[in-house]
Design an enzyme around this catalytic site. Structure first.
Site, PDB file in Angstrom:
ATOM      1  CG  HIS A 168      33.689  14.354  -5.522  1.00  0.00           C
ATOM      2  ND1 HIS A 168      33.270  14.355  -4.210  1.00  0.00           N
ATOM      3  CD2 HIS A 168      34.961  14.820  -5.512  1.00  0.00           C
ATOM      4  CE1 HIS A 168      34.237  14.792  -3.432  1.00  0.00           C
ATOM      5  NE2 HIS A 168      35.284  15.092  -4.194  1.00  0.00           N
TER       6      HIS A 168
ATOM      7  CD  GLU B 104      41.820  17.231  -4.680  1.00  0.00           C
ATOM      8  OE1 GLU B 104      42.683  17.903  -5.288  1.00  0.00           O
ATOM      9  OE2 GLU B 104      40.690  17.662  -4.384  1.00  0.00           O
TER      10      GLU B 104
END
Length: 215
Positions: A11, A88
């Site tokens: 990202h 994550e």
């Protein structure tokens, strides 16, 4: 047999990236720099320099990844499929702390038990198993297809270690910049899937000030 090809993309930058804070499952949006990085990525993916037509776009359900996916792949007309398995690592009570308080590295020390988890978070072993399972599920669900997959530094690190058979606690030798592209493939085999690196760390579209850390 037919291989599934995955372009695994980190990202864009967030305010917590810029402040060097551990994000984990905290749902931090892109900052202005991150949005611009996503637009730069979009221009690259739509250009003649990147000659791939994606069949699917998949993202972690955390907004920093999903926002990057939506911006970067808008030109494809494909919907972004959210996948919680691509999140994550969850660091529980450690989330929000400065990277400097951990010496600038993931808060696990060599010799620690791989199944030891911070309060409210995941062990490194649990995280690794979650990520690898999520990736193989994509190969199972989309056999022979070309996937743009948006996730996080820790996710990319786990995939890199699986591809190159690197120990969980060995120093990482590859940078993971915001919006960098990592291409690999999975092919069905008698034992499950064979994982193969195609091209790692593609970053020609990234400015020099992009951040390399986990998140």
């Amino acid at each position: 047999m037919t291989s599934t090809h995955i372009w695994l993309i980190r990202h864009g930058e967030t305010a917590w990236n810029a402040d060097r804070r551990l994000q984990g499952w905290q749902d931090i949006p892109l900052n202005e720099v991150g949005e611009q990085q996503a637009h730069n990525l979009a221009s690259f993916l739509a250009s003649d320099r990147f000659d791939v037509q994606f069949d699917q776009v998949v993202s972690s359900d955390l907004q920093r990844a999903a926002q990057t996916a939506a911006i970067a792949c808008a030109h494809t007309g494909l919907d972004v499929v959210l996948d919680k398995g691509l999140r994550e690592r969850g660091f529980g009570v450690l989330e929000g702390r400065s990277w400097d308080s951990f010496g600038g590295r993931v808060p696990d020390q060599p010799g620690d038990s791989a199944d030891l988890a911070p309060e409210g978070g995941e062990s490194i072993q649990t995280f690794q198993q979650r990520v690898l399972t999520a990736v193989e599920q994509l190969a199972y669900k989309y056999p022979g297809q070309k996937l743009a997959v948006f996730a996080h530094g820790g996710v990319i690190d786990m995939v890199w270690r699986r591809l190159l058979q690197v120990d969980l606690y060995a120093p990482r030798t590859q940078t993971i910049l915001n919006t960098s592209i990592n291409h690999f493939s999975l092919s069905p085999s008698a034992s499950g899937y064979d994982w193969t690196v195609q091209r790692w760390g593609q970053a020609s579209h990234i400015s020099e000030n992009a951040l390399d850390d986990v998140g």
